[in-house]
Design an enzyme around this catalytic site. Structure first.
Site: not given
Ligand SMILES: NC(=O)c1ccc[n+]([C@@H]2O[C@H](COP(=O)([O-])OP(=O)(O)OC[C@H]3O[C@@H](n4cnc5c(N)ncnc54)[C@H](O)[C@@H]3O)[C@@H](O)[C@H]2O)c1
Length: 341
Positions: A11, A31, A33, A36, A81, A99, A124, A149, A153, A178, A295
């Site tokens: 995302y 990635d 996937l 994704a 990732a 992971n 985060s 989780y 971080k 955020f 929650r």
């Molecule tokens: N979305 C939120 O609200 C939010 C808030 C704070 C921090 N984050 C952090 O931002 C980052 C991206 O979040 P997002 O919302 O885009 O999530 P997402 O799940 O859409 O993106 C994460 C991507 O990493 C890939 N991935 C996961 N494990 C992997 C691995 N071992 N090797 C290779 N690829 C891997 C997944 O396929 C995915 O494409 C993450 O680190 C998440 O913790 C997200």
């Protein structure tokens, strides 16, 4: 400048890849996937008219990472990732530590072996824990994470600090996000969660397209304006542009070494009920919802002090809540089932 983007098909990653390409950076996406769809990258290529090198690989797989670093001359890494489902992380803590933490250590080891020293990390707001008072500021101590989780971080931020202390060439920026929501204004890329969405906006959007029946609002007895939780929601394109600002900041500040953290948020909290109302305006229909008990682990309200990013990175979130809702709705109504499989 060539940037390796781990998790770049996800995302936030896909929106950031789009911003990087529009700012003339070369991008390699790495990635596995697991959460994704490769279609996100194809659409980014269509929107920008530029090519992305895509490698399907896992950050836990050192051999494949090593191959990538020997094939490409990489200047910097943006590391998205990770697994990100807070609830799931409590039932599968080892999977999350494996992971997120082990995968990141692997990546850093390969970077050190290839003398790639610039690192931007997806951190985060969760690292502040429940102990700090709002708004959160970067000078505050990291809190007691309420989930594996969140702990992953905190652990990574600590590892980056230790690495920078041991290796004076290493430079890291921790971007503490955020609550990113919204989608690219084209409606071609957006958030496409697998299974039941964990976050509010994708759930609301799926209710609106008839994919889910009704929304549960967890808790209406918090000490907030309307009793529901309040969060600092920011547009994913603002967040994506924050990464471009961070890369440019590293480039400009060649004498900087160490680790610097920046909050990326709007500085304003919005309640769950306000989100529902704003989304109803955007999609011109009622969102059925009902209240459910609080929650475990949810804080009543938190938001960012984003002054530091504003002053040092020259970054500010500019898109308002109605843009966030309109763009989410455009993405969801154009792609009711998400990306095609
Ligand atoms: N979305 C939120 O609200 C939010 C808030 C704070 C921090 N984050 C952090 O931002 C980052 C991206 O979040 P997002 O919302 O885009 O999530 P997402 O799940 O859409 O993106 C994460 C991507 O990493 C890939 N991935 C996961 N494990 C992997 C691995 N071992 N090797 C290779 N690829 C891997 C997944 O396929 C995915 O494409 C993450 O680190 C998440 O913790 C997200």
């Amino acid at each position: 400048m060539k940037i390796l983007v781990t998790g770049g098909a996800g995302y936030i990653g896909s929106h950031t890849v789009l911003s990087l390409l529009n700012n003339d950076f070369d991008v390699i996406v790495y990635d596995n996937l697991s959460n994704a769809n490769i279609e996100s990258i194809r659409r980014v290529e269509n929107l920008t008219g530029k090519k992305v090198s895509f490698i399907k690989g896992d950050i836990q797989d050192k051999a494949t990472l090593t191959k990538v670093f020997s094939e490409f001359v990489i200047d910097a890494v943006i590391h998205f990732a990770a697994l990100k489902a807070v609830g799931e992380s409590s039932t599968l803590p080892l999977k999350y530590y494996q992971n997120n933490v082990h995968g990141t250590l692997n990546l850093l080891e390969v970077m050190m072996a290839f003398r790639v020293y610039d690192f931007i990390f997806s951190s985060s707001a969760t690292v502040y824990g429940g102990e700090n008072v709002v708004p959160y500021e970067e000078t505050m101590p990291l809190g007691e994470a309420s989930s594996p989780y969140g702990a992953s971080k905190v652990m990574i931020e600590r590892a980056l600090k230790d690495l920078a202390q041991a290796n004076s060439e290493f430079r890291a920026v921790c971007l503490r996000y955020f609550n990113p929501i919204g989608a690219h204004e084209s409606g071609d890329i957006g958030e496409d969660p697998k299974g039941i969405p964990n976050n509010l906006l994708p759930y609301v959007a799926q209710v609106a397209v008839g994919k889910r029946e009704s929304l549960q609002v967890f808790g209406n007895d918090y000490s907030t304006q309307d009793g529901t939780c309040e969060r600092d929601y920011l547009h994913v394109m603002d967040l994506a542009e924050g990464h471009v600002s961070a890369v440019n900041w590293l480039k400009k500040n060649s004498s900087f070494t160490g680790v610097e953290a920046f909050n990326l948020g709007t500085g304003r909290a919005i309640s769950v009920l306000e989100i529902i109302n704003a989304f109803e305006q955007a999609c011109q229909q009622k969102i059925p919802y009902h209240f459910a008990p609080r929650r475990y682990g949810d804080l009543p309200a938190f938001w960012a002090n984003a002054e530091k990013a504003n002053k040092q990175l020259g970054w500010k979130a500019t898109r308002n809540i109605s843009q966030m809702m309109a763009d989410t709705w455009r993405w969801q109504s154009n792609n009711p089932q998400g990306y095609p499989n």
